[in-house]
Motif scaffolding. Structure first.
Motif, PDB file in Angstrom:
ATOM      1  N   ALA A   1      -0.221  18.765 -10.437  1.00 51.95           N
ATOM      2  CA  ALA A   1      -0.630  17.487 -10.641  1.00 51.95           C
ATOM      3  C   ALA A   1      -1.097  16.352  -9.670  1.00 51.95           C
ATOM      4  N   ARG A   2      -1.138  16.836  -8.119  1.00 55.87           N
ATOM      5  CA  ARG A   2      -1.633  15.917  -7.284  1.00 55.87           C
ATOM      6  C   ARG A   2      -3.024  16.252  -7.411  1.00 55.87           C
ATOM      7  N   GLY A   3      -3.630  17.256  -7.684  1.00 52.53           N
ATOM      8  CA  GLY A   3      -4.837  17.403  -7.420  1.00 52.53           C
ATOM      9  C   GLY A   3      -5.357  17.850  -6.344  1.00 52.53           C
ATOM     10  N   SER A   4      -6.961  16.843  -6.067  1.00 48.66           N
ATOM     11  CA  SER A   4      -7.768  17.503  -4.914  1.00 48.66           C
ATOM     12  C   SER A   4      -7.212  15.741  -3.570  1.00 48.66           C
ATOM     13  N   SER A   5      -6.756  16.807  -2.619  1.00 45.85           N
ATOM     14  CA  SER A   5      -6.677  16.009  -1.616  1.00 45.85           C
ATOM     15  C   SER A   5      -6.465  16.358  -0.130  1.00 45.85           C
ATOM     16  N   LYS A   6      -6.625  15.649   0.907  1.00 49.01           N
ATOM     17  CA  LYS A   6      -6.944  16.706   1.712  1.00 49.01           C
ATOM     18  C   LYS A   6      -5.555  16.893   3.106  1.00 49.01           C
ATOM     19  N   CYS A   7      -4.454  15.768   2.197  1.00 43.76           N
ATOM     20  CA  CYS A   7      -3.121  16.341   3.013  1.00 43.76           C
ATOM     21  C   CYS A   7      -2.239  17.344   2.457  1.00 43.76           C
ATOM     22  N   PRO A   8      -1.436  17.310   2.677  1.00 47.93           N
ATOM     23  CA  PRO A   8      -0.473  18.238   1.088  1.00 47.93           C
ATOM     24  C   PRO A   8       0.319  17.560   0.345  1.00 47.93           C
ATOM     25  N   PHE A   9       0.017  18.220  -0.359  1.00 51.52           N
ATOM     26  CA  PHE A   9       0.169  17.840  -2.185  1.00 51.52           C
ATOM     27  C   PHE A   9       1.411  16.944  -2.121  1.00 51.52           C
ATOM     28  N   TRP A  10       2.500  17.087  -1.504  1.00 48.13           N
ATOM     29  CA  TRP A  10       3.539  16.466  -1.533  1.00 48.13           C
ATOM     30  C   TRP A  10       4.258  15.084  -0.358  1.00 48.13           C
ATOM     31  N   SER A  11       2.425  14.881   0.280  1.00 50.78           N
ATOM     32  CA  SER A  11       2.540  13.859   1.395  1.00 50.78           C
ATOM     33  C   SER A  11       1.609  12.746   1.117  1.00 50.78           C
ATOM     34  N   ASN A  12       1.552  11.418   1.860  1.00 52.51           N
ATOM     35  CA  ASN A  12       0.939  10.265   2.158  1.00 52.51           C
ATOM     36  C   ASN A  12       0.108   9.827   0.625  1.00 52.51           C
ATOM     37  N   TYR A  13       1.809   9.675  -0.632  1.00 54.50           N
ATOM     38  CA  TYR A  13       1.560   9.271  -1.554  1.00 54.50           C
ATOM     39  C   TYR A  13       1.493   7.322  -1.512  1.00 54.50           C
ATOM     40  N   TRP A  14      -0.226   7.376  -1.696  1.00 53.15           N
ATOM     41  CA  TRP A  14      -0.599   5.703  -1.366  1.00 53.15           C
ATOM     42  C   TRP A  14      -1.531   4.946  -2.519  1.00 53.15           C
ATOM     43  N   PHE A  15      -0.898   4.216  -3.743  1.00 54.75           N
ATOM     44  CA  PHE A  15      -1.394   3.393  -4.342  1.00 54.75           C
ATOM     45  C   PHE A  15      -1.448   1.817  -3.985  1.00 54.75           C
ATOM     46  N   ASN A  16      -2.197   1.077  -4.793  1.00 55.21           N
ATOM     47  CA  ASN A  16      -1.766  -0.012  -4.956  1.00 55.21           C
ATOM     48  C   ASN A  16      -1.459  -0.677  -5.245  1.00 55.21           C
ATOM     49  N   PRO A  17      -0.933  -1.631  -4.710  1.00 60.43           N
ATOM     50  CA  PRO A  17       1.054  -2.497  -4.914  1.00 60.43           C
ATOM     51  C   PRO A  17       0.405  -3.414  -7.020  1.00 60.43           C
ATOM     52  N   CYS A  18       1.447  -2.951  -7.277  1.00 54.82           N
ATOM     53  CA  CYS A  18       1.117  -3.190  -8.717  1.00 54.82           C
ATOM     54  C   CYS A  18       0.887  -5.243  -9.148  1.00 54.82           C
ATOM     55  N   PRO A  19       0.080  -5.353  -9.464  1.00 51.34           N
ATOM     56  CA  PRO A  19       0.323  -7.370  -9.294  1.00 51.34           C
ATOM     57  C   PRO A  19       1.144  -7.804 -10.621  1.00 51.34           C
ATOM     58  N   SER A  20       1.987  -7.525 -11.066  1.00 49.94           N
ATOM     59  CA  SER A  20       2.616  -7.592 -12.262  1.00 49.94           C
ATOM     60  C   SER A  20       3.858  -7.831 -12.350  1.00 49.94           C
ATOM     61  N   CYS A  21       4.256  -6.605 -10.933  1.00 48.64           N
ATOM     62  CA  CYS A  21       5.946  -6.294 -10.737  1.00 48.64           C
ATOM     63  C   CYS A  21       6.139  -6.404  -9.558  1.00 48.64           C
ATOM     64  N   ASN A  22       7.752  -6.518  -9.070  1.00 51.14           N
ATOM     65  CA  ASN A  22       8.152  -6.790  -7.930  1.00 51.14           C
ATOM     66  C   ASN A  22       8.048  -4.910  -7.068  1.00 51.14           C
ATOM     67  N   CYS A  23       6.993  -4.534  -7.548  1.00 52.18           N
ATOM     68  CA  CYS A  23       7.153  -3.093  -6.225  1.00 52.18           C
ATOM     69  C   CYS A  23       6.494  -3.715  -4.559  1.00 52.18           C
ATOM     70  N   ARG A  24       6.310  -4.794  -4.775  1.00 47.42           N
ATOM     71  CA  ARG A  24       5.873  -5.192  -2.747  1.00 47.42           C
ATOM     72  C   ARG A  24       6.635  -6.439  -2.976  1.00 47.42           C
ATOM     73  N   ILE A  25       7.081  -6.370  -1.849  1.00 51.20           N
ATOM     74  CA  ILE A  25       7.403  -7.665  -1.288  1.00 51.20           C
ATOM     75  C   ILE A  25       6.280  -8.482  -0.923  1.00 51.20           C
ATOM     76  N   ASP A  26       6.376  -9.278  -0.591  1.00 53.75           N
ATOM     77  CA  ASP A  26       5.746 -10.726   0.238  1.00 53.75           C
ATOM     78  C   ASP A  26       5.157 -10.432   1.850  1.00 53.75           C
ATOM     79  N   ASN A  27       4.461 -10.471   1.781  1.00 50.96           N
ATOM     80  CA  ASN A  27       4.312 -10.226   2.844  1.00 50.96           C
ATOM     81  C   ASN A  27       4.347  -8.899   4.060  1.00 50.96           C
ATOM     82  N   SER A  28       4.166  -7.600   2.763  1.00 50.49           N
ATOM     83  CA  SER A  28       4.801  -6.605   3.421  1.00 50.49           C
ATOM     84  C   SER A  28       3.435  -5.894   3.275  1.00 50.49           C
ATOM     85  N   VAL A  29       3.113  -4.461   3.944  1.00 51.91           N
ATOM     86  CA  VAL A  29       1.020  -4.518   4.133  1.00 51.91           C
ATOM     87  C   VAL A  29       1.418  -2.819   3.971  1.00 51.91           C
TER      88      VAL A  29
END
Length: 187
Positions: A59-87
């Motif tokens: 499911a992960r597809g092509s990536s330079k890192c191991p398939f189980w590591s370094n999952y990174w996605f932009n935050p959702c603009p309309s939910c609480n999955c990011r806390i203010d000022n978090s990076v």
């Protein structure tokens, strides 16, 4: 796509031996899974769960890192999955486990080396982000459908464990991990 870190992969180089030990433990050593789940709501119901290793890898597809590591996605603009000022919106490691009832648990791992602190809002954002992934509020490549999640922090003994425990389902010190997970480095 690779299964484990390669010598030329430089991102999070200092954390790689710890993350690799966890991954190998999840794949090859069932007591590692039991250790990760210890004290959580899923300790019993996922005690004999199996990792969805190949399914996650595909499911992960092509990536330079191991398939189980370094999952990174932009935050959702309309939910609480990011806390203010978090990076950060990255998950250091993510594993999917399936129990005998066909239920799937996502294990979100945050790795902090000895003396390394959490960034602003990082601890607070972990569980809301995991819920967002579980609820599939948007499409994210490599995230398997799952019914439950836990957030696990690996950290040093100098971490304010009572404080961070409010935001993670399980907090594991490096010393405890070294004792329980094969090949986990000593600090």
């Amino acid at each position: 796509m690779v299964e484990f870190f390669t010598d030329d992969y430089r991102y999070q180089r200092a954390a790689q031996p710890y993350l690799t030990a966890i991954a190998r433990g999840v794949r090859d050593h069932p007591p590692t899974v039991a250790f990760l789940l210890e004290g959580t709501d899923y300790e019993q119901s996922f005690r004999d769960a199996v990792p969805l290793w190949q399914k996650q890898w595909a499911a992960r597809g092509s990536s330079k890192c191991p398939f189980w590591s370094n999952y990174w996605f932009n935050p959702c603009p309309s939910c609480n999955c990011r806390i203010d000022n978090s990076v950060s919106m990255e998950i250091d490691a993510l594993f999917f486990l399936e129990n005998g009832d066909g239920k799937i648990l996502a294990v979100h791992i945050e790795m902090k080396r000895e003396g390394e602190g959490l960034s602003i809002g990082q601890a607070e954002a972990y569980r809301p982000r995991a819920a967002c992934y579980r609820d599939q509020r948007r499409v994210r490549k490599g995230i398997l459908h799952h019914d439950h999640f836990i957030a696990v922090l690996f950290c040093g003994v100098n971490t304010d464990i009572p404080l961070v425990s409010a935001f993670f389902d399980r907090v594991i010190t490096h010393d405890a991990a070294h004792t329980a997970i094969p090949a986990y480095p000593s600090t």
